[in-house]
Design an enzyme around this catalytic site. Structure first.
Site, PDB file in Angstrom:
ATOM      1  N   ASP A   8       0.877  -1.164   0.000  1.00  0.00           N
ATOM      2  CA  ASP A   8       0.000   0.000   0.000  1.00  0.00           C
ATOM      3  C   ASP A   8       0.918   1.217   0.000  1.00  0.00           C
ATOM      4  OD1 ASP A   8      -1.643   2.130   0.580  1.00  0.00           O
ATOM      5  OD2 ASP A   8      -2.301   1.387   2.539  1.00  0.00           O
ATOM      6  N   LYS A  69       2.797  11.148  -3.618  1.00  0.00           N
ATOM      7  CA  LYS A  69       1.720  10.493  -4.367  1.00  0.00           C
ATOM      8  C   LYS A  69       0.833  11.507  -5.088  1.00  0.00           C
ATOM      9  CE  LYS A  69      -1.733   6.881  -3.467  1.00  0.00           C
ATOM     10  NZ  LYS A  69      -2.236   6.014  -2.370  1.00  0.00           N
ATOM     11  N   GLU A 170      -7.220   0.484  -4.259  1.00  0.00           N
ATOM     12  CA  GLU A 170      -7.180   0.361  -2.795  1.00  0.00           C
ATOM     13  C   GLU A 170      -8.491  -0.185  -2.214  1.00  0.00           C
ATOM     14  OE1 GLU A 170      -5.897   4.298  -1.735  1.00  0.00           O
ATOM     15  OE2 GLU A 170      -3.912   3.934  -2.586  1.00  0.00           O
ATOM     16  N   ASP A 193     -12.535   5.393   3.470  1.00  0.00           N
ATOM     17  CA  ASP A 193     -11.081   5.471   3.669  1.00  0.00           C
ATOM     18  C   ASP A 193     -10.656   6.886   4.050  1.00  0.00           C
ATOM     19  OD1 ASP A 193      -8.327   5.573   3.484  1.00  0.00           O
ATOM     20  OD2 ASP A 193      -8.195   4.574   1.538  1.00  0.00           O
TER      21      ASP A 193
HETATM   22  P1  ADP Z   1      -2.624   7.417   3.948  1.00  0.00           P
HETATM   23  O1  ADP Z   1      -3.599   6.466   3.366  1.00  0.00           O
HETATM   24  O2  ADP Z   1      -2.963   8.852   3.757  1.00  0.00           O
HETATM   25  O3  ADP Z   1      -1.210   7.136   3.570  1.00  0.00           O
HETATM   26  P2  ADP Z   1      -3.026   6.229   6.670  1.00  0.00           P
HETATM   27  O4  ADP Z   1      -4.128   5.332   6.324  1.00  0.00           O
HETATM   28  O5  ADP Z   1      -1.789   5.643   7.184  1.00  0.00           O
HETATM   29  O6  ADP Z   1      -2.642   7.272   5.532  1.00  0.00           O
HETATM   30  O7  ADP Z   1      -3.598   7.252   7.763  1.00  0.00           O
HETATM   31  C1  ADP Z   1      -2.794   8.193   8.365  1.00  0.00           C
HETATM   32  C2  ADP Z   1      -3.589   9.020   9.349  1.00  0.00           C
HETATM   33  O8  ADP Z   1      -4.152   8.171  10.345  1.00  0.00           O
HETATM   34  C3  ADP Z   1      -2.716  10.029  10.066  1.00  0.00           C
HETATM   35  O9  ADP Z   1      -3.359  11.288  10.119  1.00  0.00           O
HETATM   36  C4  ADP Z   1      -2.598   9.437  11.451  1.00  0.00           C
HETATM   37  O10 ADP Z   1      -2.411  10.419  12.455  1.00  0.00           O
HETATM   38  C5  ADP Z   1      -3.935   8.751  11.607  1.00  0.00           C
HETATM   39  N1  ADP Z   1      -3.905   7.709  12.645  1.00  0.00           N
HETATM   40  C6  ADP Z   1      -3.087   6.641  12.729  1.00  0.00           C
HETATM   41  N2  ADP Z   1      -3.315   5.943  13.864  1.00  0.00           N
HETATM   42  C7  ADP Z   1      -4.320   6.596  14.511  1.00  0.00           C
HETATM   43  C8  ADP Z   1      -5.024   6.389  15.757  1.00  0.00           C
HETATM   44  N3  ADP Z   1      -4.725   5.372  16.568  1.00  0.00           N
HETATM   45  N4  ADP Z   1      -5.994   7.261  16.084  1.00  0.00           N
HETATM   46  C9  ADP Z   1      -6.294   8.318  15.283  1.00  0.00           C
HETATM   47  N5  ADP Z   1      -5.672   8.561  14.122  1.00  0.00           N
HETATM   48  C10 ADP Z   1      -4.699   7.726  13.734  1.00  0.00           C
HETATM   49 MG    MG Z   2      -4.288   4.885   2.384  1.00  0.00          MG
END
Ligand code: ADP
Ligand code: MG
Length: 604
Positions: A8, A69, A170, A193
């Site tokens: 991912d 990205k 995704e 998402d």
């Molecule tokens: P992307 O798809 O944009 O690459 P992710 O799916 O990894 O990103 O999501 C990242 C976001 O999720 C960030 O803003 C991060 O702070 C938030 N995040 C990760 N863990 C937690 C949690 N336990 N509680 C709240 N927010 C979270």
């Molecule tokens: Mg993502």
């Protein structure tokens, strides 16, 4: 047998997984984290990737690349690129082919090259973990990614030394991991998402292993970072009220506040209250100032409920596009780290009138689905059949600048369509063809994929020649075009410009360079990491000495000052061994000093 991994490649974080016998395993990185920040930096000539790149961003903003990205397969003049340029500290440049590239460490790099640095890091983690070379992967992209964006993602894989077996959407990967394809009956699935900077909602129909995207909507500028920002301004507002100093004006303070805000947010997903502490965050005539605040889940929710509710707009849009009601949805899958927040889960549940499925970690589930697909494609798992659909219509420009779709959006891929072209004047020897992708009525409003000419048509009255052009979208969603003169049976060669923005030769060259430089890169990287740590420690120790004036024995502060000087001397010319040693010495003495200060403060 060779194992293929699932990746991912996220805007904020990336994740890698593989399928082992009958179990999905997320592969931790060197630091033991299950996701890796999609951040790349150049420091003292060395590339840094992941957490280490993210941590040094505050002191090296112009050479730290976040959210690459957003630039994949995008032209410099596009609104996306221009908007992105305004929101980041690094510089975008216009490449010769019109694409948006990035300036990093004095070099101009294409977005696929930057993404490849992240992919290489994930590949290395996987190889460490599995103890074998990994060369094959399935990589995911958002459902709305167009041809150029998919091709750019594939090019990134190639540059990283990965054979990309398949690009999948995704939300489809998420559905696959959740096992949505298992059930025999037709199921309507909503994939919600919420990531770091983007929100996507996709409505899928899953039936007998075929996954069809019915609709997709979202907001490319809504995500976890908006919540972090809200927490930051709340904390700095409280601090300013108490001390009259704004934390948002100082770059270092801002960076520290940002990290703490995100951390507090994470904690409040499981706890109902947390303490935010930032010692020595500011300084005025009366001495050092510390931020110490209690922050509760209730306060957080009040602060960001409108942000979270803003996701419902696109959700309604997607339902309307699919001609469905919220209650028609059989299963809601939560994806993206931000959906770990209880408020998000509550708002989604209220909207759909149904509990969302949370049986997977939302920030890992996409990589897991990709891993499942990878195992199927490499023959380790023949349970899975999964088909995607094209998110955008593919067609050609016809008279008057009209866009005529040949393959409608949401057609299951791979797919193929043919069209017969002919001449419009007598003895015309060529026909120009303009291939486009998009949903707008007029050709000029859609994205040009290619322009080419059918040539060497034998002289004939207009309308007589018949040239069949086949348009094909492969399983990755990437377009191929071929043509045949039905009169002569001759294949027409069609040259479609490589739409990843990089030519095959360019990609090859980049791959070779990377191979050659790998070892020296690793050493330079270690040195850079140490220098980072050293710079940070020098900075914080100096502040601590200032703050501790009058509180500690001169002997201790002299010792710390001496260790600082020693370390600083090594910063420019020292090797890794000397630096590590000096770093350790300063750590010890600074630690001693801190013990004394905090001991005294508690007495007072
Ligand atoms: P992307 O798809 O944009 O690459 P992710 O799916 O990894 O990103 O999501 C990242 C976001 O999720 C960030 O803003 C991060 O702070 C938030 N995040 C990760 N863990 C937690 C949690 N336990 N509680 C709240 N927010 C979270
Ligand atoms: Mg993502």
């Amino acid at each position: 047998m060779k194992r293929a991994i699932g990746i991912d490649l996220g805007t904020t974080n990336s994740c890698v997984a593989f399928f082992d016998k009958d179990e999905l395993v997320v592969i931790p990185n060197k630091e033991g984290s299950r996701t890796t920040p999609s951040v790349v930096a150049m420091k003292d000539g060395s590339p840094l990737v992941g957490n280490i790149a993210r941590r040094q961003a505050g002191t090296n903003p112009e050479n730290t690349v976040f959210a690459i990205k957003r630039l994949m397969g995008v032209s410099f003049e596009s609104e996306e690129a221009q908007e992105h340029a305004r929101s980041v500290a690094y510089h975008l440049v216009r490449a010769d082919n019109g694409d948006a590239w990035v300036e990093l460490g004095g070099e101009k790099l294409s977005p696929p090259e930057i993404s490849a640095m992240i992919l290489r890091e994930l590949k290395a983690s996987a190889e460490d973990y599995l103890g074998e070379e990994v060369t094959e992967a399935v990589i995911t992209v958002p459902a709305y990614f167009n041809d150029a964006q998919r091709a750019a993602t594939k090019a990134a894989g190639k540059i990283a030394g990965i054979e990309v077996k398949r690009i999948i959407n995704e939300p489809t990967a998420a559905a696959l991991a959740y096992g949505a394809e298992k059930e025999g009956e037709r199921k309507l699935v909503a994939v919600y998402d919420l990531g770091g900077g983007t929100f996507d909602i996709t409505i899928l129909e899953v039936l007998g292993g075929v996954c069809t995207v019915l609709s997709t909507a979202g907001d490319t500028h809504l995500g976890g970072e908006d919540i972090d920002r809200a927490i930051m301004s709340e904390l700095s507002r409280r601090f300013e009220e108490k001390h009259g100093i704004s934390l948002l004006d100082d770059r270092t303070a801002r960076q520290r506040l940002k990290e703490q805000a995100e951390q507090a947010k994470h904690e409040l997903s499981s706890a109902i209250e947390t303490d935010v502490t930032l010692p020595f965050i500011a300084m005025d005539a009366s001495g050092p100032k510390h931020l110490e605040e209690k922050f509760t889940r209730i306060e957080l929710e009040a602060l960001v409920s409108s942000t979270v509710e803003a996701t419902l707009g696109p959700v309604k849009q997607a339902l309307a596009d699919a001609e469905l009601k919220a209650s028609d949805i059989d299963e809601i899958l939560l994806v993206g780290g931000q959906t770990r927040m209880p408020l998000v889960q509550r708002i989604v549940e209220e909207f759909f009138g149904k509990k969302p499925n949370r049986s997977f970690n939302p920030d890992e589930v996409v990589a897991m689905g990709a891993a499942l697909q990878a195992s199927a494609l490499s023959g380790q798992n023949d349970d899975i059949l999964l088909l995607d659909v094209t998110p955008l219509s593919l067609g050609v420009e016809t008279g008057g600048g009209i866009f005529t779709p040949l393959i409608k959006r949401n057609t299951t891929i791979p797919t193929r369509a043919t069209e017969i072209f002919t001449t419009s004047v007598d003895n015309q020897t060529f026909v120009p063809i303009h291939v486009l992708q998009g949903e707008r009525e007029m050709a000029e409003d859609n994205e040009t994929l290619a322009r080419f000419e059918l040539t060497d048509i034998p002289p004939a009255p207009r309308g007589v020649p018949a040239i069949e052009v086949a348009f094909e979208i492969d399983a990755d969603g990437i377009v191929h075009v071929s043509a045949r003169d039905l009169g002569t049976g001759r294949e027409q060669s069609v040259r479609v410009v490589a739409s990843s923005g990089l030519s095959e030769e360019q990609i090859e060259r980049i791959v070779e360079d990377a191979e050659r430089l790998r070892e020296s890169d690793a050493m330079r990287r270690e040195l850079a990491e140490l220098k980072n740590q050293a710079t940070a420690l020098i900075y914080s120790s100096e502040r601590a000495i200032e703050a501790a004036e009058g509180l500690i024995d001169e002997e201790i502060s002299r010792k710390v000052a001496g260790d600082i000087e020693n370390l600083r001397d090594l910063l420019e010319t020292g090797d890794a061994i000397d630096l590590r040693e000096a770093l350790q010495l300063l750590e010890e003495s600074a630690y001693q000093m801190a013990e004394v200060i905090y001991g005294k403060e508690n007495e007072a």
